[in-house]
Enzyme design. Structure first.
Site, PDB file in Angstrom:
ATOM      1  N   GLU A 109      59.990  28.288  53.868  1.00  0.00           N
ATOM      2  CA  GLU A 109      58.995  27.231  54.015  1.00  0.00           C
ATOM      3  C   GLU A 109      58.195  27.474  55.287  1.00  0.00           C
ATOM      4  OE1 GLU A 109      60.271  23.382  52.937  1.00  0.00           O
ATOM      5  OE2 GLU A 109      58.600  22.344  53.899  1.00  0.00           O
ATOM      6  N   ARG A 110      56.883  27.470  55.146  1.00  0.00           N
ATOM      7  CA  ARG A 110      55.979  27.758  56.271  1.00  0.00           C
ATOM      8  C   ARG A 110      56.297  29.113  56.904  1.00  0.00           C
ATOM      9  NH1 ARG A 110      52.703  24.044  54.286  1.00  0.00           N
ATOM     10  NH2 ARG A 110      53.650  21.989  54.276  1.00  0.00           N
ATOM     11  N   LYS A 231      68.003  16.725  58.504  1.00  0.00           N
ATOM     12  CA  LYS A 231      66.718  16.029  58.344  1.00  0.00           C
ATOM     13  C   LYS A 231      66.992  14.886  57.384  1.00  0.00           C
ATOM     14  CE  LYS A 231      62.027  16.830  56.480  1.00  0.00           C
ATOM     15  NZ  LYS A 231      61.013  17.870  56.124  1.00  0.00           N
ATOM     16  N   GLU A 235      60.401  12.684  54.860  1.00  0.00           N
ATOM     17  CA  GLU A 235      59.676  13.426  53.824  1.00  0.00           C
ATOM     18  C   GLU A 235      60.519  13.607  52.561  1.00  0.00           C
ATOM     19  OE1 GLU A 235      58.297  16.979  55.926  1.00  0.00           O
ATOM     20  OE2 GLU A 235      56.571  15.876  56.668  1.00  0.00           O
ATOM     21  N   ARG A 268      67.600  15.353  63.369  1.00  0.00           N
ATOM     22  CA  ARG A 268      66.174  15.377  63.682  1.00  0.00           C
ATOM     23  C   ARG A 268      65.546  13.979  63.737  1.00  0.00           C
ATOM     24  NH1 ARG A 268      62.802  18.356  60.228  1.00  0.00           N
ATOM     25  NH2 ARG A 268      61.712  19.580  61.794  1.00  0.00           N
ATOM     26  N   LYS A 309      60.646  16.778  67.821  1.00  0.00           N
ATOM     27  CA  LYS A 309      59.475  17.659  67.916  1.00  0.00           C
ATOM     28  C   LYS A 309      58.744  17.387  69.228  1.00  0.00           C
ATOM     29  CE  LYS A 309      58.678  18.550  63.039  1.00  0.00           C
ATOM     30  NZ  LYS A 309      57.723  18.734  61.927  1.00  0.00           N
ATOM     31  N   ASP A 314      53.045  16.426  64.853  1.00  0.00           N
ATOM     32  CA  ASP A 314      53.605  17.544  64.088  1.00  0.00           C
ATOM     33  C   ASP A 314      53.035  18.893  64.523  1.00  0.00           C
ATOM     34  OD1 ASP A 314      55.008  18.953  62.267  1.00  0.00           O
ATOM     35  OD2 ASP A 314      54.100  18.077  60.484  1.00  0.00           O
ATOM     36  N   GLU A 342      52.653  27.213  61.927  1.00  0.00           N
ATOM     37  CA  GLU A 342      52.121  26.517  60.756  1.00  0.00           C
ATOM     38  C   GLU A 342      50.702  25.992  60.998  1.00  0.00           C
ATOM     39  OE1 GLU A 342      54.604  23.260  59.670  1.00  0.00           O
ATOM     40  OE2 GLU A 342      53.276  22.553  58.083  1.00  0.00           O
ATOM     41  N   GLU A 439      42.556  26.702  70.239  1.00  0.00           N
ATOM     42  CA  GLU A 439      42.218  25.282  70.396  1.00  0.00           C
ATOM     43  C   GLU A 439      40.697  25.086  70.389  1.00  0.00           C
ATOM     44  OE1 GLU A 439      43.085  23.546  74.241  1.00  0.00           O
ATOM     45  OE2 GLU A 439      43.484  21.608  73.309  1.00  0.00           O
TER      46      GLU A 439
HETATM   47  O1  GCW Z   1      55.163  20.129  59.549  1.00  0.00           O
HETATM   48  C1  GCW Z   1      55.965  19.720  58.497  1.00  0.00           C
HETATM   49  C2  GCW Z   1      55.934  20.848  57.511  1.00  0.00           C
HETATM   50  C3  GCW Z   1      57.073  20.819  56.548  1.00  0.00           C
HETATM   51  C4  GCW Z   1      58.376  20.747  57.337  1.00  0.00           C
HETATM   52  C5  GCW Z   1      58.348  19.475  58.175  1.00  0.00           C
HETATM   53  C6  GCW Z   1      59.600  19.329  59.036  1.00  0.00           C
HETATM   54  C7  GCW Z   1      60.497  21.722  56.817  1.00  0.00           C
HETATM   55  O2  GCW Z   1      54.692  20.820  56.850  1.00  0.00           O
HETATM   56  O3  GCW Z   1      57.009  21.969  55.753  1.00  0.00           O
HETATM   57  O4  GCW Z   1      59.506  20.789  56.507  1.00  0.00           O
HETATM   58  O5  GCW Z   1      57.242  19.512  59.037  1.00  0.00           O
HETATM   59  O6  GCW Z   1      59.527  19.668  60.204  1.00  0.00           O
HETATM   60  O7  GCW Z   1      60.609  18.867  58.541  1.00  0.00           O
END
Ligand code: GCW
Length: 608
Positions: A109-110, A231, A235, A268, A309, A314, A342, A439
């Site tokens: 993923e990503r 997690k 989402e 998380r 994070k 994000d 990403e 940026e």
């Molecule tokens: O930025 C988002 C991403 C998801 C990712 C999510 C996360 C793994 O688009 O792909 O999922 O964050 O950090 O959980």
């Protein structure tokens, strides 16, 4: 001692253990002395060099290993004894690797570096030697914990915890010689998905017993297992809210299962409403993590690390530090960084991220127990899809070891270890400012998220504006930006302690680069730099795209044989794409804001 790679022996000479002085081979260019009585702490080492002989002393094998890697980084000349100890005991890389190829997200993923180093089409990789090489690579940067699967745990991946734990054990065996412990992302719903229970409620005895038994089975196979990454309620991933429980209830249940074996939970804090109505102005995604977690400060078990994070939204190119990292003094915290890029060019663009990371770490390093970086590694022959993106991985480890390191010095170290001296200047010219350049030609002044929905690559100014994801810029004919003040906006500034709460609240003191994150202002608002917002947007977008053209030209002037023809070509290709994309960003952003505002460019440049 398998971290002593055969190729090192000529350079690393003798190995001395207490009562067993010995020679490993080659000339005695170095002496590695394991001395449990030397007074150094875990993983620390003393290094010195005199008369061409380097001496490393440590109280444990890990320290000796880190000292050996340091020896390989040294240039010529004598060195008075220096002691080095890690600032953080937990230096983590996390993979978002799926076991089964996901229909939308793929194998990783990503991931922008090819397939997974661990998994291939549902199976464990057949290339375990590469896992061993990866382990050595990570250890050389200072990393000592690695998670091997995506935080989005789908049904197939959930089984790694139970019937497929043997495969995780095989990976752990490859990491162990390098003093790296393995973590596993687990599904909060495991007791239902894997255990056949009708609930995953932390308040249910059967659920707690299921997790305790699961942890016992894991440790029977992997005695030095690091713990779980979770997690939850994020989402679409399952979590404790379904049962009216808190994140502390959920995390503590897993922590209790792991505690007897010394394991930890990385829980998380990336929790927010991903089904927001864009019409609803009372919800602010930036506020979410703090609202969910700060009230729980002090309630998490000792072996829970709440993983946050670095910014409140994000991984955007510019965000303020997450207030969660400043607001939970009685909780063990980890800061999460993202090397995979990403939202910073997906390794098609060159973007050396450590200047961003150290701007965060300089504020939060003392508040966190762990530095976690989302990996940018895959099956690619260069490990990373952009060969120069290796520098981000290297720095992730080095900065976790010492967050106070200068990003330019870390880059210089990586360049010296990777390329001949004659390439150094070119690489600095391309990389030093590459984050600022990125940026400049993308979303301005901290506003974020002007990317194409779904794949997150390339410009789409309104792509998320009327979506459910909570990432809006609110541009209209008069102005742009998100009012997050206490006075008139969402009140997000109130989540910060002093002095940030007031600095961000006031237009007079809010840093320019974060202005649109915190304020909605007219296009003719004058920045502290003296430029209007609209002119800043035009100027930075022209400058950013021009800088990429200069980078592309500079690289073309570098003799391919200095870096290898294939690598030269790969970087050339990527820079060509970066230039195309930067021009697209420049023109879409400038055109969008010219059309919205009607304010022409003071320098009369071409806008469409
Ligand atoms: O930025 C988002 C991403 C998801 C990712 C999510 C996360 C793994 O688009 O792909 O999922 O964050 O950090 O959980």
């Amino acid at each position: 001692m398998s971290w002593v790679h055969p190729a090192w022996l000529a350079r690393l000479g003798r190995l001395e253990r207490p009562g067993r002085p010995g020679r490993l081979g080659g000339d005695a260019g170095a002496v590695l002395r394991l001395d449990p009585g030397c007074g150094l702490g875990a993983e620390a080492y003393t290094i010195s060099r005199a008369g061409g002989v380097t001496t490393v002393v440590a109280a444990d094998e890990a320290g000796l290993m880190y000292g050996s890697f340091h020896a390989l980084r040294l240039g010529d000349g004598d060195l008075a004894a220096e002691t080095h100890a890690p600032a953080k005991a937990r230096r983590v890389v996390q993979h978002w690797d799926n076991v089964f190829v996901h229909p939308v997200m793929g194998q990783v993923e990503r991931g922008y570096s090819g397939g997974s180093v661990f998994w291939e089409d549902g199976a464990l990789t057949g290339n375990l030697d590469r896992v061993g090489d990866y382990a050595r690579l990570l250890a050389s940067t200072g990393i000592n914990l690695v998670s091997v699967n995506n935080v989005n745990v789908h049904a197939g991946e959930a089984r790694l915890l139970t019937e497929r734990i043997g495969e995780v054990a095989v990976l752990a065996e490859r990491f162990r010689p390098y003093h790296i412990r393995v973590l596993l992302s687990v599904s909060f719903a495991s007791p239902m998905v894997l255990g056949g229970l009708d609930t995953a409620d932390p308040g249910d005895k059967r659920v707690r017993a299921w997790w305790a038994a699961a942890a016992r089975r894991v440790y029977a196979r992997i005695p030095d297992f690091g713990g779980f990454v979770v997690k939850a309620d994020s989402e679409g991933q399952p979590g404790p809210y379904a049962y009216g429980r808190t994140h502390a209830d959920g995390a503590n249940m897993l922590a209790a299962a792991l505690a007897p074996f010394g394991g930890e939970v990385y829980w998380r804090a990336f929790v927010y409403n991903h089904r927001q109505d864009w019409r609803d102005r009372s919800t602010d995604r930036a506020r979410a993590a703090y609202e969910h977690f700060a009230p729980l400060d002090g309630q998490f078990a000792d072996n829970v690390v709440v993983q946050v994070k670095h910014g409140p939204i994000d991984f955007q190119v510019r965000e303020p530090v997450s207030p969660v990292l400043l607001g939970m003094p009685a909780t063990r915290l980890a800061v999460e960084l993202q090397a995979t890029q990403e939202y910073t060019g997906q390794q098609r663009h060159l973007c050396y991220l450590p200047p961003l990371w150290t701007s965060v770490l300089s504020t939060v390093a003392d508040h966190v127990d762990a530095v976690v970086t989302v990996s940018n590694v895959g099956e690619d022959a260069y490990w990373t899809g952009h060969p120069l993106a290796q520098a981000n991985l290297y720095a992730a480890g080095r900065l976790a070891w010492d967050p106070a390191l200068d990003p330019g010095a870390v880059l210089d170290e990586w360049i010296s270890l990777t390329f001949p001296e004659a390439a150094r200047e070119t690489l600095h010219a391309l990389m030093d400012r590459s984050w600022c350049v990125y940026e400049q030609y993308t979303a301005p002044l901290g506003v974020g998220f002007m990317v194409h929905p779904g794949d997150h690559y390339g410009p789409d100014v309104d792509g998320y504006e009327y979506s459910r994801w909570g990432t809006y810029h609110f541009a209209d004919r008069d102005g742009v930006g998100v009012d997050r003040t206490r006075a008139t906006g969402t009140g997000f500034t109130g989540q910060y302690p002093a002095p940030w709460r007031d600095e961000y609240e006031s237009l007079a003191t809010c840093p320019d680069e974060l202005l649109l994150f915190f304020h909605h202002v007219p296009y003719r608002h004058v920045l502290r730099s003296g430029l209007t917002v609209i002119q800043h947007i035009y100027d930075t977008h022209f400058a950013g795209a021009a800088a990429v053209t200069a980078m592309r030209r500079r690289w073309a002037e570098l003799a391919p044989e200095l870096v290898g023809a294939e690598l030269h070509e790969r970087v050339r290709e990527r820079l060509a794409e970066q230039e195309r994309s930067a021009v697209e960003w420049r023109d879409q952003i400038n055109t969008y804001f010219l059309r919205k505002s009607g304010v022409p460019d003071a320098h009369g440049r071409r806008i469409f």
